[in-house]
Motif scaffolding. Sequence first.
Motif, PDB file in Angstrom:
ATOM      1  N   ALA A 159      10.269 -49.820   7.761  1.00 13.18           N
ATOM      2  CA  ALA A 159      11.527 -50.004   7.037  1.00 13.18           C
ATOM      3  C   ALA A 159      12.612 -49.130   7.660  1.00 13.18           C
ATOM      4  O   ALA A 159      13.763 -49.546   7.821  1.00 13.18           O
ATOM      5  CB  ALA A 159      11.338 -49.645   5.560  1.00 13.18           C
ATOM      6  N   ARG A 160      12.224 -47.909   8.051  1.00 10.60           N
ATOM      7  CA  ARG A 160      13.186 -46.986   8.650  1.00 10.60           C
ATOM      8  C   ARG A 160      13.725 -47.559   9.975  1.00 10.60           C
ATOM      9  O   ARG A 160      14.918 -47.529  10.240  1.00 10.60           O
ATOM     10  CB  ARG A 160      12.495 -45.629   8.878  1.00 10.60           C
ATOM     11  N   ARG A 161      12.832 -48.123  10.781  1.00  9.25           N
ATOM     12  CA  ARG A 161      13.264 -48.703  12.061  1.00  9.25           C
ATOM     13  C   ARG A 161      14.210 -49.871  11.855  1.00  9.25           C
ATOM     14  O   ARG A 161      15.212 -50.011  12.539  1.00  9.25           O
ATOM     15  CB  ARG A 161      12.041 -49.209  12.839  1.00  9.25           C
ATOM     16  N   ARG A 162      13.859 -50.722  10.911  1.00 10.13           N
ATOM     17  CA  ARG A 162      14.692 -51.913  10.632  1.00 10.13           C
ATOM     18  C   ARG A 162      16.069 -51.478  10.111  1.00 10.13           C
ATOM     19  O   ARG A 162      17.085 -52.042  10.459  1.00 10.13           O
ATOM     20  CB  ARG A 162      13.953 -52.779   9.597  1.00 10.13           C
ATOM     21  N   HIS A 163      16.056 -50.438   9.280  1.00 10.47           N
ATOM     22  CA  HIS A 163      17.295 -49.912   8.710  1.00 10.47           C
ATOM     23  C   HIS A 163      18.215 -49.426   9.830  1.00 10.47           C
ATOM     24  O   HIS A 163      19.405 -49.734   9.856  1.00 10.47           O
ATOM     25  CB  HIS A 163      16.936 -48.757   7.758  1.00 10.47           C
ATOM     26  N   LYS A 164      17.634 -48.714  10.780  1.00  9.77           N
ATOM     27  CA  LYS A 164      18.423 -48.196  11.904  1.00  9.77           C
ATOM     28  C   LYS A 164      18.977 -49.357  12.745  1.00  9.77           C
ATOM     29  O   LYS A 164      20.154 -49.368  13.112  1.00  9.77           O
ATOM     30  CB  LYS A 164      17.551 -47.269  12.759  1.00  9.77           C
ATOM     31  N   GLN A 165      18.110 -50.330  13.004  1.00  5.83           N
ATOM     32  CA  GLN A 165      18.509 -51.504  13.793  1.00  5.83           C
ATOM     33  C   GLN A 165      19.726 -52.192  13.153  1.00  5.83           C
ATOM     34  O   GLN A 165      20.703 -52.501  13.834  1.00  5.83           O
ATOM     35  CB  GLN A 165      17.358 -52.499  13.758  1.00  5.83           C
TER      36      GLN A 165
END
Length: 228
Positions: A159-165
């Motif tokens: 979720a953190r990676r997707r949020h950053k993306q």
Amino acid sequence: MTAPDPEVPVITIDGPSGSGKGTIARRVAEALDMHLLDSGALYRLVGLAATRQGQVGAGEAEIAAIAADMNVRFSMNDAGEEQVWLGSEEVSSELRTEECGLMASRVAALPAVRKALLGLQKGFRRAPGLVADGRDMGTTVFPDARLKIFLTASAEERARRRHKQLNDKGIDVSLAALSRDIEDRDRRDSERSVAPLRPADDARLLDSSNLTIEEVTQTILDWAQELD
Ligand code: DC
């Protein structure tokens, strides 16, 4: 089209959304000079095509017919980014939307749709080799793959990676909402009766939660080399 050659080596990279499969598969394919199959894009395309034809609520047979009829092409732009074409239209950015991902997850649960896409996916197996990314590449589409990877990462990290993306693209969404979406999608993908998300018996598990993209890519390249 000529029949796929079973001698052509395949590396499968399966795993849940946000595990980094797409990026890693591209890097591995580039390093080994192999072709790439982004199978998730095919399910996203079916969702998009069905939406455009006003067939979102249509039955399984109608959606499978849309899947069988799609005129799909992948290419690479000058920046090395994947481009996906539906007929003569470039639809790459539309495919990456959350809405399309949701549609993809729904159509992917329909057995007739999965069957309709099988031949298309197998056709990507061309010399000198293929790196295939998805959910059932190692279990169903290429069960004889030379190397099978099941790439995971904790739901929190995904979720953190997707949020950053999304943030990098100027799209503002809450981390909590993304976590919920990811968990819902994981559940749907792993609980469906047809081709559920699970590692093949002979897959190597790789947890990317605490690894960089380079470390994950290198691990897979090392494994590939061991098999040469
Ligand atoms: O990897 P992705 O997020 O682009 O995949 C979109 C959806 O398609 C995802 O919900 C699961 C489904 N999918 C699938 O069922 N089988 C595959 N081989 C690839 C994707």
